[in-house]
Design an enzyme around this catalytic site. Sequence first.
Site, PDB file in Angstrom:
ATOM      1  N   GLU A  48     -10.225  26.210  55.410  1.00 35.19           N
ATOM      2  CA  GLU A  48      -9.801  26.132  56.195  1.00 35.19           C
ATOM      3  C   GLU A  48      -8.595  25.968  56.981  1.00 35.19           C
ATOM      4  O   GLU A  48      -8.317  25.099  57.919  1.00 35.19           O
ATOM      5  CB  GLU A  48     -10.636  24.606  56.408  1.00 35.19           C
ATOM      6  CG  GLU A  48     -11.888  24.773  56.685  1.00 35.19           C
ATOM      7  CD  GLU A  48     -13.442  23.254  57.630  1.00 35.19           C
ATOM      8  OE1 GLU A  48     -12.156  22.184  58.485  1.00 35.19           O
ATOM      9  OE2 GLU A  48     -13.957  22.664  57.220  1.00 35.19           O
ATOM     10  N   HIS A 279     -11.156  15.565  54.028  1.00 37.10           N
ATOM     11  CA  HIS A 279     -11.463  15.804  52.741  1.00 37.10           C
ATOM     12  C   HIS A 279     -10.697  15.178  52.003  1.00 37.10           C
ATOM     13  O   HIS A 279      -9.258  15.132  52.627  1.00 37.10           O
ATOM     14  CB  HIS A 279     -11.903  17.090  52.059  1.00 37.10           C
ATOM     15  CG  HIS A 279     -12.783  17.889  52.553  1.00 37.10           C
ATOM     16  ND1 HIS A 279     -14.356  18.247  52.049  1.00 37.10           N
ATOM     17  CD2 HIS A 279     -12.988  18.196  53.856  1.00 37.10           C
ATOM     18  CE1 HIS A 279     -14.920  19.063  52.875  1.00 37.10           C
ATOM     19  NE2 HIS A 279     -14.649  18.371  53.925  1.00 37.10           N
TER      20      HIS A 279
END
Length: 407
Positions: A48, A279
């Site tokens: 990402e 995360h």
Amino acid sequence: MSGKHATLQVLTLNCWGVPYLSKDKEIRFKKIIQELAKGDYDIVALQEVFTNSDIKDLQEGLKNVLPYSHYFYSGFIGSGVCIFSKGPILDTAQKAFSLNAFPHKIRHCDWYAKKLVGLCQVEIDGLRINVYTTHMTAMYGPSHHENFIDQDEYYAHRLVQSYELSSFVRQTCQSSDVNLVMGDFNSEESSLSMQIIRTNANLKDAWQERPNKEDGNLGNTCDKPNNLYTHMKKKEEELTEGIRIDYIMYNGNGKDIICRDCCLTMGQIPGFDIFYSDHEGVRATLDIVTKDETDGSDPAKGTELQTVLNKMTGVLEKAKLENIKQQGFYWQAILLLVAMYILKALVLGALTFFVDLIFTVATILGMWGLFWTAVVEKRFEFWGLTATVEDVKTRISFVQRLYQAFK
């Protein structure tokens, strides 16, 4: 064993760097760069990372500790996947997944990223290391657990991705000493997707191989209730203890790889209320040991692989039948729109110009949308499922012959 050859410090982190959508992206990326610039790692896999400015900032900020990097360009917005290495990159390759969500699901973004598995072969301390990284299609249902697969429209897509990834690893790993497979797999440890990856590519999971694996730590990397970004995406009643979907896996050629440590890292930013990402990162310390002899194939692993692949085939065949039903539904909807348009002309006749124009344009757009979904998207999906089923059947036949030879 003839002695330790080297020790590798490796990290994987989903940075949550979606432009305009990810909260606190600018400050978080600055802190990610500062943390990685401490020089603790030999290899880092990131997911990402979508904008050119973020890529360039990472390259500039890490040039003294991880001077070699590669970004895997793909799709409309980029794959978001990149690798940084202390040692030089000798070769690169990538394989885009044949199934990867649908373009009309714009808010999901997966199709526009053209998800893939990327490969960099790097050289560190005389070792040739194949570093694979990926970010598989996300799940947009209530849970990643197998009990909820009927509510996961991309479950079959991730199975296809898992098989394609593991086959790519298996078919390209022979020229290296060490193979590392890292990233965000959007699949929990017990899922069929992870079983496929581990068995078909013969990989070990660093979290399960760590010395203190009995410490009760689940290793959950995402949707953790202590992460403030989880609360931005989930209601209080939806909160769980989190899920483990980020992994470091490995195997070797003529090398034993011993996981000395594996832990979560880069949670809350020190001195701040915010976190590095939605995360947590996974880091592993791996000792590379030269083996005196190469191990032979294990018949038990072949039996396990057959079981997993047979289960996968059943799921994909079921997905093909569902695909055919969906194609039929879209064609029926097209015929219904045509019938409504004809009925309007016969019963109501000509209305005002603007009403006729709006009705005609709406009908055409509706028919085009349904036609695109039925003929393009669903046919792509059907042939992607079919191709993978055929590949899996070929693989099962080979494993069966190999198993028979051992017997």
